[in-house]
Enzyme design. Structure first.
Site, PDB file in Angstrom:
ATOM      1  N   HIS A 125      28.781 -32.472  39.691  1.00 40.50           N
ATOM      2  CA  HIS A 125      29.123 -31.042  39.684  1.00 40.50           C
ATOM      3  C   HIS A 125      28.076 -30.254  40.437  1.00 40.50           C
ATOM      4  CE1 HIS A 125      30.836 -32.918  36.112  1.00 40.50           C
ATOM      5  NE2 HIS A 125      31.810 -32.021  36.201  1.00 40.50           N
ATOM      6  N   ASP A 349      57.493  -4.458  53.813  1.00 43.36           N
ATOM      7  CA  ASP A 349      57.402  -3.163  53.119  1.00 43.36           C
ATOM      8  C   ASP A 349      58.469  -2.212  53.655  1.00 43.36           C
ATOM      9  OD1 ASP A 349      55.344  -3.795  51.470  1.00 43.36           O
ATOM     10  OD2 ASP A 349      53.768  -3.008  52.780  1.00 43.36           O
TER      11      ASP A 349
END
Ligand code: NAP
Length: 531
Positions: A125, A349
């Site tokens: 990690h 839009d």
């Protein structure tokens, strides 16, 4: 089959039995397991948890130096792992560094794991960002002969990390029968988790409820299953998404995924967090396009990347309709490879707003010819709406706080079909129009007590049922402007309707199928209510 793994912390103050029960409830009907995070647990506590779990378990005792909470010595950790293996734990997770450094750990776990039927996960990690030696680390994981599963997780520095993680999962799938779990942590890494099944990872992490994450960016199991179509995902599933910054709260994944489910499309729609800047945008899109097996179908593009999307479309020779080109920004990119044709770019839009407006009048876009419409605001939304209205033959009056910007907009689109003029913001109260469209953020959360104008209730311009008031703001759906307008007798159109309609335009481009607009409205209403 990729499993969903739910982390459960075995520690004081946690009702572990209850936590495992919740995890199993969330996993009902899918392949799953739990990771018992025994960082601070006693052997007794851990054994109790293994005993309770009905799904396979991973036992992890993550030390502080690898991002966990354990300050146990190697000997104490070995004691836990040995007890876990004897108790029949399906997996134990050992950090690569611990494995490489400690002969005692290698000796205790190596053969014992195999003997007990427990599989060893070796993991690495990096919470600080992408390690420079990423490939080398995977090589070191693979060099652990006793490992059955390899796990590499790092903090994503951009969306590209998430794409790389998915690529690594796919590339490592058939190396030597030992799969790799690759996870890019944090918001930008989300798709490394959400698309883990499509790319064939052995498992990914999901939490039973918010606040129970064991690493940044973990979605809930419910989000994986309901919001991101976990069960429907397969290797060939097409990917669509919304590129923006921030994008975590976008409603688009909810709407489009519900739509895909409704029409039976083999596709999934994901949020794609990309930091501002043309370079970041282009890098992200090219990485998505270049990732084998991604099967990218289309992208919605939101703030702040709409201009970059247009530049990308131009550079790649996309088909762009004349009006979107004139507006200068697009919010939709579609790769039509499977349906024949190349890249297409458009501004949804525009169509979405016109459809929402004419929906209120019960007509078609042709019915806009000759209508007199006031547009409040001259920003991105205002520009698209003015362009669409003018092209449809409406007469438009642009009211903008900064008059010059309104005038520039009027000049850009006046005379296309309809007439466009600019007027001072202060003159709004004397406006005499059949429709009023708010394209400013006034009234948007958290400023919910503001309105861009008061209704006109007397004189020759007084509003009535024939007056349409349309607020593009969609959070909240019922703005103060809309409430006042309804009281004044006007017909109102909420911004949610525009959002749904523009999503419908995109959906039809992505899938080639009619959008289930009613389902979109239902999902939008439910999500907004839950917020
Ligand atoms: P934008 O490009 O930043 O433009 C904002 C416009 O509002 C500018 O013309 C600005 O005037 C004006 N303005 C800002 N604050 C104002 C105030 N306090 N009083 C008067 N005018 C003000 O933003 P945009 O992208 O166009 O977005 C505008 C709104 O549309 C947002 O609320 C957004 O949520 C909504 N929208 C909705 C949808 C949907 O699907 N429903 C889609 C897109 C956008 P100046 O020129 O003077 O700065």
């Amino acid at each position: 089959m990729t499993k969903i793994c739910v982390p459960v912390f075995v520690k004081g103050g946690v009702d572990v039995e209850e936590a495992i029960a919740r995890a199993e409830e969330a996993l009902e009907g899918v392949e799953g397991m739990v990771e018992l995070r025994c960082d601070t647990a006693s052997v007794k506590g851990m054994l109790g948890a293994i005993d309770v779990a009905r799904v396979p378990v991973i036992v992890t005792v993550r030390p502080t130096w690898e991002g966990g909470f354990s300050q146990k010595s190697d000997a104490e950790r070995i004691g836990l792992w040995e007890a876990a293996m004897e108790a029949g734990a399906e997996y134990v997770d050992v950090e690569l560094e611990a494995w490489e450094k400690s002969g005692a750990i290698r000796e205790a776990i190596g053969d014992a794991a195999e003997k007990n039927g427990t599989r060893l996960i070796v993991s690495n990690h990096c919470f600080g960002g992408r390690p420079k030696d990423l490939a080398e680390r995977v090589g070191r994981l693979r060099a652990v002969r006793e490992a059955r599963v390899l796990k590499m997780a790092w903090k994503a520095e951009s969306l590209v990390d998430a794409i790389d993680a998915l690529r690594m999962v796919a590339e490592n799938r058939n190396v030597d029968g030992r799969p790799l779990v690759a996870l890019a942590m944090g918001e930008e890494g989300l798709i490394s988790r959400v698309l883990a099944k499509k790319f064939g990872a052995p498992f990914t992490f999901g939490v039973a409820e918010r606040g129970k994450e064991s690493a940044p960016g973990q979605p809930t199991v419910a989000e994986l299953r309901e919001r991101f179509r976990w069960e429907a995902q397969g290797e060939r599933t097409g990917v669509c998404g919304v590129v923006g910054w921030p994008v975590g709260h976008s409603l688009s994944p909810d709407i489009h995924n519900a739509g895909f489910a409704a029409v039976g499309a083999d596709a999934v729609y994901v949020p794609l967090a990309v930091r501002p800047g043309a370079e970041a945008f282009t890098g992200a899109v090219e990485a998505l396009r270049g990732c084998g097996g991604m099967n990218l179908r289309g992208l919605s593009v939101t703030i702040p990347h709409k201009e970059s999307a247009m530049a990308y479309a131009e550079k790649h020779g996309a088909e762009v309709d004349a009006l979107s080109r004139h507006i200068g920004v697009v919010n939709t990119l579609v790769w039509r490879g499977e349906r024949g044709g190349g890249l297409k770019a458009l501004n949804s839009d525009l169509g979405g707003a016109l459809d929402a407006l004419v929906g209120a009048w019960g007509g078609t876009r042709e019915s806009l010819r000759g209508k007199r419409v006031a547009v409040l605001g001259a920003g991105g939304a205002g520009r698209a709406i003015v362009a669409g209205l003018a092209a449809a033959g409406a007469t438009v009056v642009v009211y903008n706080r900064t008059l010059e910007k309104g005038q520039a907009l009027a000049e850009a689109f006046g005379g296309t079909e309809g007439k466009v003029v600019a007027a001072a913001w202060e003159k709004l109260g004397q406006s005499c129009c059949e429709a009023y469209i708010n394209c400013t953020p006034v009234g948007m959360h958290p400023h919910v007590n503001e309105t861009p104008m008061e209704p006109i209730t007397s004189g020759p311009c007084a509003w009535g049922a024939g007056t349409v008031v349309f607020d593009t703001v969609y959070n909240p759906a019922m703005t103060k402007f809309l409430k006042l307008s309804r009281q004044a007798g006007a017909t109102i159109v909420p911004g949610t309707e525009m959002f749904v309609r523009q999503a419908a335009v995109q959906f039809e481009e992505f899938t080639g199928k009619a959008a289930p607009v009613e389902a979109f409205r239902r999902v939008m209403g439910a999500v907004m209510k839950g917020r």
